[in-house]
Design a protein around this motif. Structure first.
Motif, mmCIF file in Angstrom:
data_model
loop_
_atom_site.group_PDB
_atom_site.id
_atom_site.type_symbol
_atom_site.label_atom_id
_atom_site.label_comp_id
_atom_site.label_asym_id
_atom_site.label_seq_id
_atom_site.Cartn_x
_atom_site.Cartn_y
_atom_site.Cartn_z
ATOM 1 N N ALA A 309 -29.746 42.914 -14.763
ATOM 2 C CA ALA A 309 -28.654 43.180 -15.705
ATOM 3 C C ALA A 309 -28.227 41.896 -16.399
ATOM 4 O O ALA A 309 -27.946 41.890 -17.607
ATOM 5 C CB ALA A 309 -27.470 43.797 -14.960
ATOM 6 N N ARG A 310 -28.184 40.792 -15.656
ATOM 7 C CA ARG A 310 -27.821 39.516 -16.268
ATOM 8 C C ARG A 310 -28.862 39.100 -17.300
ATOM 9 O O ARG A 310 -28.508 38.588 -18.377
ATOM 10 C CB ARG A 310 -27.672 38.434 -15.201
ATOM 11 C CG ARG A 310 -27.300 37.076 -15.783
ATOM 12 C CD ARG A 310 -27.042 36.048 -14.684
ATOM 13 N NE ARG A 310 -28.220 35.784 -13.872
ATOM 14 C CZ ARG A 310 -28.230 34.978 -12.812
ATOM 15 N NH1 ARG A 310 -27.109 34.358 -12.443
ATOM 16 N NH2 ARG A 310 -29.337 34.776 -12.115
ATOM 17 N N GLU A 311 -30.136 39.307 -16.996
ATOM 18 C CA GLU A 311 -31.177 38.980 -17.966
ATOM 19 C C GLU A 311 -30.998 39.759 -19.261
ATOM 20 O O GLU A 311 -31.110 39.205 -20.368
ATOM 21 C CB GLU A 311 -32.550 39.258 -17.360
ATOM 22 C CG GLU A 311 -32.909 38.316 -16.206
ATOM 23 C CD GLU A 311 -34.148 38.773 -15.445
ATOM 24 O OE1 GLU A 311 -34.655 39.883 -15.736
ATOM 25 O OE2 GLU A 311 -34.601 38.029 -14.555
ATOM 26 N N LEU A 312 -30.698 41.045 -19.140
ATOM 27 C CA LEU A 312 -30.471 41.884 -20.314
ATOM 28 C C LEU A 312 -29.211 41.459 -21.056
ATOM 29 O O LEU A 312 -29.172 41.425 -22.287
ATOM 30 C CB LEU A 312 -30.380 43.355 -19.906
ATOM 31 C CG LEU A 312 -31.679 44.042 -19.517
ATOM 32 C CD1 LEU A 312 -31.410 45.417 -18.935
ATOM 33 C CD2 LEU A 312 -32.613 44.139 -20.723
ATOM 34 N N PHE A 313 -28.174 41.143 -20.301
ATOM 35 C CA PHE A 313 -26.913 40.727 -20.902
ATOM 36 C C PHE A 313 -27.096 39.440 -21.690
ATOM 37 O O PHE A 313 -26.576 39.294 -22.807
ATOM 38 C CB PHE A 313 -25.858 40.545 -19.811
ATOM 39 C CG PHE A 313 -24.566 39.969 -20.289
ATOM 40 C CD1 PHE A 313 -23.708 40.718 -21.087
ATOM 41 C CD2 PHE A 313 -24.200 38.673 -19.947
ATOM 42 C CE1 PHE A 313 -22.508 40.179 -21.552
ATOM 43 C CE2 PHE A 313 -22.997 38.131 -20.397
ATOM 44 C CZ PHE A 313 -22.166 38.888 -21.182
ATOM 45 N N GLU A 314 -27.835 38.499 -21.139
ATOM 46 C CA GLU A 314 -28.063 37.226 -21.823
ATOM 47 C C GLU A 314 -28.912 37.412 -23.075
ATOM 48 O O GLU A 314 -28.751 36.683 -24.058
ATOM 49 C CB GLU A 314 -28.742 36.238 -20.865
ATOM 50 C CG GLU A 314 -27.822 35.755 -19.758
ATOM 51 C CD GLU A 314 -28.557 34.914 -18.699
ATOM 52 O OE1 GLU A 314 -29.803 34.946 -18.713
ATOM 53 O OE2 GLU A 314 -27.884 34.243 -17.896
#
Length: 317
Positions: A309-314
């Protein structure tokens, strides 16, 4: 040398918190049906506590919570430990984390360029010691002096053992959190407070979380983060907004998987609302959470969802 929360957030952006200690231990074969709950493993199966920490680092956690939530001096002594043994087990909860962190760092963490994981010394509420679900209600009917006597020595032991922050977690009560934060100030310890909440705006005893955040930020200079845990995930997005409306500190969220706990039977039941944990995690990041992880019933697979999720958010917001 301790690592600060600010240093870690600068390296990670959104910091990934680990998951449940209890569910992860049960997956490794621990029987935690005991008033000591996860603290039982500190004495009987410490190698599994160390393994849980390492598994979470491998999954992508940037910080981890020591196995001391229910490791209290009166609780351990009630099960037959001497005072010295009880204090040693509390200290051991930090040592096991530090051992796991160093082992993982040498094996893979450093080569992968990962952040050095923060050690969060878990300070559970008085209600956890009662082992009757009181951490979801508060209103214990005891004095502040009783709470101070209950919390101080454990907090001192966790800090002296090398925790980077004291994590005052699953707090149902503002008054209890204030007692614990005053102890942290006396110890010179940086702290993070996380409340358990009854809905999208109030902690378990009924105070509005934005008011709690505002008062704590103004009163305790060593407070570094405010958040929520052990709370249904559907409330978390609104709670993030409430905290941000009350203070300027970073916000941390690590809710339950979505199931409901029955303190009478000590079992979890029910189902989630169909939204994947990683989808929730990205929503929380969009809402302004600075740290995201999981509490009860979450394991390393949930941590991996948060990392994705963090990868997508970034990449996409």
């Amino acid at each position: 040398m301790r690592t600060s929360l600010q240093e870690t957030l600068q390296k990670t952006g959104v910091m990934v918190i680990d998951g449940s200690m209890s569910t992860a231990l049960e997956q490794l074969g621990c029987d935690l049906n005991d008033s000591l709950w996860t603290a039982k493993a500190l004495d009987q199966q410490p190698e599994l506590v160390r393994q849980v920490h390492e598994n979470y680092f491998i999954a992508g956690a940037d910080c981890g919570i020591t196995c001391s939530y229910q490791a209290t001096i009166p609780g351990l002594m009630a099960k037959g430990h001497t005072l010295a043994e009880a204090e040693n087990l509390i200290t051991r909860s930090v040592e096991l984390f530090l051992e796991a962190r160093e082992l993982w760092w040498q094996r893979s963490g450093r080569a992968e360029g990962r952040a050095w994981p923060l050690c969060l010394g878990a300070v559970g509420p008085y209600g956890a010691y009662l082992a009757d679900g009181s951490e979801y209600r508060g209103n214990y009917g005891v004095s502040e002096d009783v709470l101070r006597d209950f919390h101080r020595r454990r907090m001192e032991l966790l800090w002296q053992a090398g925790a980077d922050l004291l994590l005052i977690e699953t707090q149902p009560s503002l008054s209890e959190a204030k007692v614990e934060l005053s102890i942290a100030e006396e110890l010179g310890a940086e702290a993070w407070v996380s409340f358990s909440c009854r809905d999208g705006s109030r902690i378990q005893e009924g105070d509005r979380i934005r008011d709690c955040a505002a008062e704590l930020e103004q009163t305790y200079p060593r407070l570094r983060m405010v958040g929520v845990n052990c709370t249904p995930p559907q409330f978390v997005e609104h709670l993030i907004g409430e905290i941000k409306a009350g203070c300027h500190l970073p916000v941390a969220v690590y809710p339950n998987s979505g199931e409901t706990y029955d303190p009478g039977t000590k079992t979890w039941h029910g189902s989630r609302d169909g939204l994947a944990f990683g989808d929730y995690a990205r929503r929380w990041m969009r809402a302004g959470a600075n740290a995201v992880g999981g509490c009860c019933r979450t394991v390393d697979s949930h941590v991996r969802e948060v990392v994705r999720a963090r990868e997508l958010f970034e990449k996409l917001g």
